[in-house]
Design a protein around this motif. Structure first.
Motif, PDB file in Angstrom:
ATOM      1  N   GLU A  64       0.842  -0.983   0.069  1.00  0.00           N
ATOM      2  CA  GLU A  64       0.205  -0.118  -0.035  1.00  0.00           C
ATOM      3  C   GLU A  64       0.817   1.151   0.017  1.00  0.00           C
ATOM      4  OE1 GLU A  64      -3.569   0.216   0.097  1.00  0.00           O
ATOM      5  OE2 GLU A  64      -3.517  -1.931  -0.105  1.00  0.00           O
ATOM      6  N   PRO A  65       0.298   2.159  -0.403  1.00  0.00           N
ATOM      7  CA  PRO A  65       1.337   3.397  -0.599  1.00  0.00           C
ATOM      8  C   PRO A  65       1.463   4.292   0.743  1.00  0.00           C
ATOM      9  CG  PRO A  65      -0.066   3.378  -2.383  1.00  0.00           C
ATOM     10  CD  PRO A  65      -0.501   2.382  -1.531  1.00  0.00           C
ATOM     11  N   ASP A  66       2.382   4.970   0.893  1.00  0.00           N
ATOM     12  CA  ASP A  66       2.595   5.677   2.236  1.00  0.00           C
ATOM     13  C   ASP A  66       1.165   6.407   2.452  1.00  0.00           C
ATOM     14  OD1 ASP A  66       5.327   5.064   1.965  1.00  0.00           O
ATOM     15  OD2 ASP A  66       5.810   6.904   1.270  1.00  0.00           O
ATOM     16  N   GLU A  67       1.060   6.549   3.810  1.00  0.00           N
ATOM     17  CA  GLU A  67      -0.365   7.151   4.334  1.00  0.00           C
ATOM     18  C   GLU A  67      -0.325   8.487   3.596  1.00  0.00           C
ATOM     19  OE1 GLU A  67      -1.985   8.280   8.576  1.00  0.00           O
ATOM     20  OE2 GLU A  67      -0.607   6.727   8.514  1.00  0.00           O
ATOM     21  N   GLY A  68      -1.545   8.846   3.430  1.00  0.00           N
ATOM     22  CA  GLY A  68      -1.910  10.001   2.762  1.00  0.00           C
ATOM     23  C   GLY A  68      -1.688  10.112   1.322  1.00  0.00           C
ATOM     24  N   LEU A  69      -1.231   9.386   0.654  1.00  0.00           N
ATOM     25  CA  LEU A  69      -0.961   9.506  -0.636  1.00  0.00           C
ATOM     26  C   LEU A  69      -2.054   8.998  -1.506  1.00  0.00           C
ATOM     27  CD1 LEU A  69       1.335  10.277  -2.751  1.00  0.00           C
ATOM     28  CD2 LEU A  69       2.438   8.266  -2.429  1.00  0.00           C
TER      29      LEU A  69
END
Length: 86
Positions: A64-69
């Motif tokens: 999963e992409p970095d948080e908030g991305l």
């Protein structure tokens, strides 16, 4: 057998280039036979990897992409190649 893994994510509005750079910077070990990265409207990024493996083989996948991305959870699909019909 050839297996293709598809990973698709949609970035938070305006962060498509950042999501694309994030996906392109992620390595997989071992490396796939082939890897292609695509972008689309609405800040979407698609990564397809090809593997010489059985359909249900445990294969490395992008996280999963970095948080908030990302706007939502990543969509993932797995396909196996089929022979051409004569």
């Amino acid at each position: 057998m050839t297996v293709a893994l598809m990973w698709e994510a949609r970035a938070v509005e305006g962060r498509g280039p950042e999501l694309l750079a994030w996906a392109r910077s992620r390595s997989l070990s071992p490396a796939p036979l082939r890897r292609e990265t695509f972008s689309a409207p609405q800040d979407r990024v698609l990564v397809i990897t090809w593997w010489d493996a059985p359909y249900d083989a445990p294969l490395p996948e992008l996280p999963e992409p970095d948080e908030g991305l990302a706007l939502r959870a990543v969509h993932r699909w797995r396909f196996e190649a089929v022979g051409e019909r004569a």
